[in-house]
Scaffold this active site. Structure first.
Site, PDB file in Angstrom:
ATOM      1  N   ASP A  54       0.977  -1.377   0.030  1.00  0.00           N
ATOM      2  CA  ASP A  54      -0.350  -0.072   0.397  1.00  0.00           C
ATOM      3  C   ASP A  54       0.998   1.201   0.041  1.00  0.00           C
ATOM      4  OD1 ASP A  54       0.665  -0.889   2.702  1.00  0.00           O
ATOM      5  OD2 ASP A  54      -0.954  -0.210   3.431  1.00  0.00           O
TER       6      ASP A  54
HETATM    7  C1  LAN Z   1       2.987  -1.501  10.346  1.00  0.00           C
HETATM    8  C2  LAN Z   1       2.899   0.264   9.729  1.00  0.00           C
HETATM    9  C3  LAN Z   1       2.612   0.460   8.406  1.00  0.00           C
HETATM   10  C4  LAN Z   1       1.239  -0.602   8.518  1.00  0.00           C
HETATM   11  C5  LAN Z   1       0.329   0.042   6.795  1.00  0.00           C
HETATM   12  C6  LAN Z   1       1.837  -0.068   5.783  1.00  0.00           C
HETATM   13  C7  LAN Z   1       0.119   0.616   7.314  1.00  0.00           C
HETATM   14  C8  LAN Z   1       0.243  -1.757   6.747  1.00  0.00           C
HETATM   15  O1  LAN Z   1      -1.072  -0.846   6.086  1.00  0.00           O
HETATM   16  C9  LAN Z   1       0.997  -2.712   6.099  1.00  0.00           C
HETATM   17  C10 LAN Z   1       1.355  -2.973   7.315  1.00  0.00           C
HETATM   18  C11 LAN Z   1       2.038  -1.846   7.617  1.00  0.00           C
HETATM   19  C12 LAN Z   1       3.265  -2.160   6.733  1.00  0.00           C
HETATM   20  C13 LAN Z   1       2.765  -2.794   8.968  1.00  0.00           C
HETATM   21  C14 LAN Z   1       2.936  -4.025   9.690  1.00  0.00           C
HETATM   22  C15 LAN Z   1       3.344  -4.407  10.765  1.00  0.00           C
HETATM   23  C16 LAN Z   1       4.044  -3.626  11.202  1.00  0.00           C
HETATM   24  C17 LAN Z   1       5.396  -3.306  10.712  1.00  0.00           C
HETATM   25  C18 LAN Z   1       3.532  -2.176  11.241  1.00  0.00           C
HETATM   26  C19 LAN Z   1       2.091  -2.046  12.245  1.00  0.00           C
HETATM   27  C20 LAN Z   1       4.040  -0.887  12.590  1.00  0.00           C
HETATM   28  C21 LAN Z   1       5.392  -1.629  13.867  1.00  0.00           C
HETATM   29  C22 LAN Z   1       4.046  -3.536  13.268  1.00  0.00           C
HETATM   30  C23 LAN Z   1       5.783  -4.323  13.562  1.00  0.00           C
HETATM   31  C24 LAN Z   1       5.511  -5.438  13.467  1.00  0.00           C
HETATM   32  C25 LAN Z   1       5.633  -4.164  15.060  1.00  0.00           C
HETATM   33  C26 LAN Z   1       7.214  -5.297  15.962  1.00  0.00           C
HETATM   34  C27 LAN Z   1       6.393  -6.286  16.322  1.00  0.00           C
HETATM   35  C28 LAN Z   1       6.266  -7.310  15.894  1.00  0.00           C
HETATM   36  C29 LAN Z   1       5.254  -8.079  16.305  1.00  0.00           C
HETATM   37  C30 LAN Z   1       7.221  -8.502  15.317  1.00  0.00           C
END
Ligand code: LAN
Length: 686
Positions: free
Chosen positions: A415
Site C-alpha cells: 500500500d
Molecule cells: C506496520 C506499519 C505500517 C503498516 C501499513 C502500511 C499501514 C499497513 O497497511 C501494512 C502493514 C504495515 C506495514 C505494518 C506492519 C506491522 C508493523 C511493521 C506496523 C504495524 C508497524 C509495527 C509493526 C511491527 C510488526 C511491530 C513489531 C512487532 C512484531 C509483532 C514483530
C-alpha cells in the site's frame, strides 16, 4: 523530533506551549489571520509550518509497550551504557505509561498484560530505579497477583532468557536448523510473514546458542523479585505451556502442540555440527537484513535482537559497531517522553496522504513550495534497486516500490507503493521536478508482481504459503502473524494505484501492461467482495477497525469498476452511516479489533475516524448521505484548533489484532482530505 538530535523533551514541550500562549495573549492565531476561517487553508498552513527540510513530515509513532524495554535490554546486554539523558528520559516515559493498578498494557491504552508489565518492570530496574520505588512496587504487586514472571508469554521468555532471568529450557524450541530445511518445505521460515520471520531468525540464533547475559548482582536481585519460588528450584520444562490468561489471545492449535513436542525431541538430539552450520547460516541472514536496511532492520523488535545476536557473535567487528550506532534511529521525543518508535518512522505514509489531501483540495498552487518539497520527498524515497542476492535471502523484488518510512529502510510495501505512486501522480502537475515515467511504471510492475494467486494483495510480499500455517502461530499474544494473506486495505490500495496509473498514462502504458492491469483488476474484485461481512462492513487490519476497513472496501470496489449503486457499496455506506455518533462524528474503540465486532468509542467522535467515514460516504454517494456528511463535516470543522491542527485523541492504528498504535498525522491529513473532498462535492465548510 528525533531524539538523537540531542533535545530535551521538557524543553521542547515547554517552548511550544510558551510560544502558543504568547500568541494567544497577543490575540493572534499561530497561523496567519489571512487564512481566516477556511479550515483547509488553516490546516495546510499548519502542516506547511512543520514540514521537514527533507520535504517530509516527521512525527511520533509509538503505542506498543514492549519496544522501549527491548532497547534498554539490548544496551544492558551488550554493555553499552545509556547516557544519563536517555536514562532519565526513559524512566519518565515508562512511568507515564503505567496503568493505575501498577500494570502495563500491551499498548498505551490497554489493560494490564503480564508480558509488558514484567518487561517494563525489568527495564525500570535496569535503568537504576530501586525495588522499593512506589511505581516499581506497584508493578511488582501486579506481577505476583498474576502468577509471576514464570508464566510470561513466549516473547517475554525470550527476553528474560537473554537477560539470564529465565531458562531457555522454559521456552518451546526455536531451532536455527529450521532455516536448513528444504526451501520447498511449507515449514521453511522463508514462507512466514516477514515480520514474524525476522523475529524467528534472531531468536533462533540466540536460542541455538543458549545465549545469556552474565549474571551480576542486579540480575541476581531480579531473579528473586520476578518469581514466587527460588529461581534455581523452578521446573522450567513444566512451565512451557503455562501462559498468563490475561495475555493469551487464542489457545494453541493441535498442530502447534504437536510441532512443539516434535521439536522438543529433536532439540535433545541435535548434532553439534548441524547446529554450528545452522547458526552460521542464520547469522549470515541477519547480516544481510542489516546491510540491506542501512542497519535500521525491518522493525524495532528484530533491530534490538539482531544487535544482540551480532554482538554475541563478533563483539568488536565493524558490522556490530554500525548495528549499535543505528539503534537511536528508533528513538523519538514527544509529549509522552522519549519513546522507541514502532518503525524507524512513518514518513512516507504520512507525506503520501498529505500529498493526496493537498491535491484534492485544489490549493496546491497556493502552497507551491510545500507541494514541490512534498513531491521531492516522494521522489527521493522510492526504492530504486532490488536487494543484493535477493533470492538467496528470500526477498521479493524491491525496485520501484515505496517503503513506509524512507528509502534508507528499504523494505517496500504494497500500500505504501500504491500511495507513493498516487501521490507522485497527483502532485506532478504542481512540481518543478518530474519522476521519470519508467520509475512510475516500475511501481506498477511491482504491484502486479505482488498480486496473490487468489487475486488479492498482502503487505510486503506475495503470499508464500497457505493461510493454514497460521495454526503454527506461537506468539500467544498476537493474531494473524504467520502468513502474508490478501487483505482489504492492501488489495484496495493496489487496485487504486493501478487505476491511477492507467488513467494517467493512457495509451503510453503499453498494450501488454494494460492487459495485465485489466486482468489483475478483474481478479481483485471477487476478493474484495468475499472479504465483505454480512453487515456490509470490512474489518480493517491496520487501522481501527471497521471504519478504516470499510473505507478501503468501498474505494477498492470503485477502483475495480463497481458503480456507486452496486449493492455491496450501498450496504457498506449504510453500515458506516448507521454508526454516526450524536456529536456528528464517528468514533470506534480499539476494542473492535480484539472483539472483531464494532464497538463505539466511549468518548464519541474521533477526528481521524470521522474523516475515514466521510471519505467512505463521499466516495460511495455524496447525494444519498447528504445530512450525515454535512454533520460530519461540521464535526471536523468545529474540532479544528485555532492553529489549524486537530487535537490528539485515541489510538487509530493496530497490528496483529491486539496491539494499538498512535499515528501522529492521522489527525491532520485524513480530516483535510475529507474536507477537501466534501468541498469539491459542494458541502459547506463554514
Ligand atoms: C506496520 C506499519 C505500517 C503498516 C501499513 C502500511 C499501514 C499497513 O497497511 C501494512 C502493514 C504495515 C506495514 C505494518 C506492519 C506491522 C508493523 C511493521 C506496523 C504495524 C508497524 C509495527 C509493526 C511491527 C510488526 C511491530 C513489531 C512487532 C512484531 C509483532 C514483530
Amino acid at each position: 523530533m528525533r531524539a538523537d538530535a540531542g533535545f530535551s523533551i521538557t524543553n521542547v514541550v515547554d517552548q511550544e506551549i510558551a510560544g502558543m500562549s504568547a500568541d494567544l495573549e497577543a490575540g493572534l492565531d499561530p497561523v496567519s489571520q489571512a487564512e481566516g476561517s477556511d479550515p483547509l487553508r488553516r490546516g495546510f498552513s499548519y502542516l506547511e509550518s512543520i514540514q521537514g527540510a527533507h520535504g517530509g513530515w516527521t512525527g511520533d509513532y509509538d503505542g506498543p509497550l514492549f519496544l522501549l524495554p527491548g532497547y534498554i535490554f539490548a544496551h544492558y546486554v551488550i554493555r553499552q551504557p545509556l547516557g544519563d539523558g536517555d536514562r532519565s528520559a526513559f524512566v519518565m516515559t515508562l512511568r507515564r505509561a503505567q496503568n493505575d493498578d501498577g500494570s502495563f498494557g500491551l499498548h498505551l491504552e490497554g489493560d494490564g498484560y503480564l508480558f509488558t508489565t514484567v518487561l517494563n518492570y525489568v527495564a525500570l530496574r535496569l535503568l537504576g530505579v530501586p525495588a522499593d520505588d512506589p511505581d516499581v512496587t506497584r508493578a511488582h504487586r501486579w506481577i505476583h497477583a498474576h502468577g509471576s514472571a514464570a508464566i510470561i508469554p513466549s516473547w517475554g521468555r525470550y527476553w528474560l532468557s537473554i537477560l539470564n532471568l529465565y531458562s531457555w529450557e522454559g521456552c518451546h524450541p526455536v531451532p536455527p536448523e529450521l532455516w536448513l530445511l528444504p526451501e520447498r518445505a511449507p515449514l521453511h521460515p522463508s514462507r512466514f510473514w516477514c515480520h514474524c520471520r525476522v523475529v524467528v531468525l534472531a531468536v533462533s540464533y540466540l536460542y541455538g546458542r543458549r545465549f545469556q547475559a552474565p549474571l551480576d548482582p542486579l540480575l541476581t536481585a531480579l531473579r528473586r523479585e520476578l518469581f514466587a519460588e527460588p529461581f534455581d528450584s523452578i521446573d522450567w520444562r513444566a512451565l512451557r505451556t503455562s501462559v498468563c490468561p490475561t495475555d493469551r489471545y487464542f489457545a494453541p492449535s493441535r498442530l502447534l502442540r504437536f510441532a512443539n513436542a516434535v521439536l522438543g525431541q529433536i532439540e535433545q538430539r541435535m548434532p553439534q555440527r548441524l547446529r554450528a552450520k545452522a547458526l552460521a547460516s542464520v547469522l549470515d541472514h541477519i547480516k544481510h537484513e542489516q546491510l540491506t536496511t542501512n542497519f535500521i532492520d525491518i522493525g524495532p523488535v528484530n533491530k534490538a535482537l539482531d544487535t544482540i545476536a551480532l554482538w554475541s557473535a563478533e563483539p568488536h567487528s565493524d558490522h556490530t559497531r554500525k548495528a549499535i550506532a543505528a539503534m537511536p534511529q528508533y528513538l523519538f521525543d514527544c509529549e509522552r517522553g522519549r519513546t522507541m518508535q514502532s518503525y524507524n518512522s512513518s514518513e512516507l505514509w504520512d507525506t503520501g496522504f498529505i500529498a493526496l489531501a493537498l491535491a484534492e483540495s485544489g490549493h496546491a498552487p497556493e502552497y507551491a513550495t510545500m507541494a514541490n518539497e512534498t513531491y521531492r520527498f516522494i521522489d527521493e524515497n522510492q526504492v530504486l534497486e532490488d536487494v543484493d542476492q535477493r533470492e538467496r535471502y528470500y526477498r521479493d523484488p524491491s525496485k520501484g516500490g515505496w517503503p513506509f518510512s524512507d528509502r534508507a529502510h528499504g523494505w517496500p510495501i504494497v500500500d505504501c507503493t500504491a500511495l507513493g505512486l498516487m501521490a507522485a501522480l497527483a502532485l506532478e502537475p504542481c512540481s518543478n521536478r518530474r519522476i521519470e515515467p519508467a520509475r512510475l511504471l516500475d511501481a506498477v510492475d511491482l504491484l502486479l508482481f505482488w498480486q496473490n494467486d487468489d487475486g488479492g494483495w498482502g503487505t510486503y510480499e506475495k503470499q508464500r504459503v497457505g493461510a493454514w500455517l497460521e495454526a503454527l502461530n506461537a506468539s500467544e499474544i498476537f493474531g494473524d502473524i504467520m502468513v502474508d494473506v490478501s487483505q482489504v486495505e492492501l488489495t484496495s490500495s493496489a487496485v487504486q494505484g493501478l487505476a491511477a496509473a492507467r488513467a494517467h498514462f493512457g495509451d503510453r502504458i503499453g498494450d501488454e501492461r494494460k492487459h495485465r492491469i485489466d486482468a489483475a483488476t478483474a481478479r481483485a474484485a471477487p476478493v474484495l467482495r468475499a472479504l465483505q461481512r454480512a453487515d456490509g462492513s470490512w474489518e480493517g487490519n491496520w487501522g481501527i477497525c471497521f471504519t478504516y476497513g470499510t473505507w478501503f472496501g468501498i474505494c477498492g470496489l470503485l477502483a475495480v469498476g463497481a458503480k456507486p449503486d452496486d449493492p455491496a457499496i450501498v450496504r457498506a455506506a449504510e453500515f458506516i452511516r448507521a454508526k454516526q455518533c450524536e456529536d456528528g462524528g464517528w468514533g470506534e474503540s480499539h476494542k473492535s479489533c480484539i472483539r472483531r465486532e464494532y464497538v463505539q468509542h466511549p468518548e464519541g467522535g474521533q477526528v481521524a475516524m470521522t474523516a475515514w467515514a466521510l471519505l467512505a460516504l463521499l466516495s460511495a454517494s455524496p447525494q444519498r448521505h447528504r445530512d450525515a456528511i454535512q454533520r460530519g463535516v461540521r464535526f471536523l470543522c468545529e474540532r479544528q484548533l485555532p492553529n489549524g491542527d486537530w487535537p490528539q485523541q485515541g489510538m487509530t492504528g493496530v497490528f496483529n489484532r491486539t496491539c494499538m498504535l498512535n499515528y501522529r498525522y492521522y489527525r491532520n491529513h485524513f480530516p483535510l482530505w475529507a474536507l477537501a473532498l466534501a468541498a469539491k462535492n459542494g458541502f459547506s465548510l463554514g
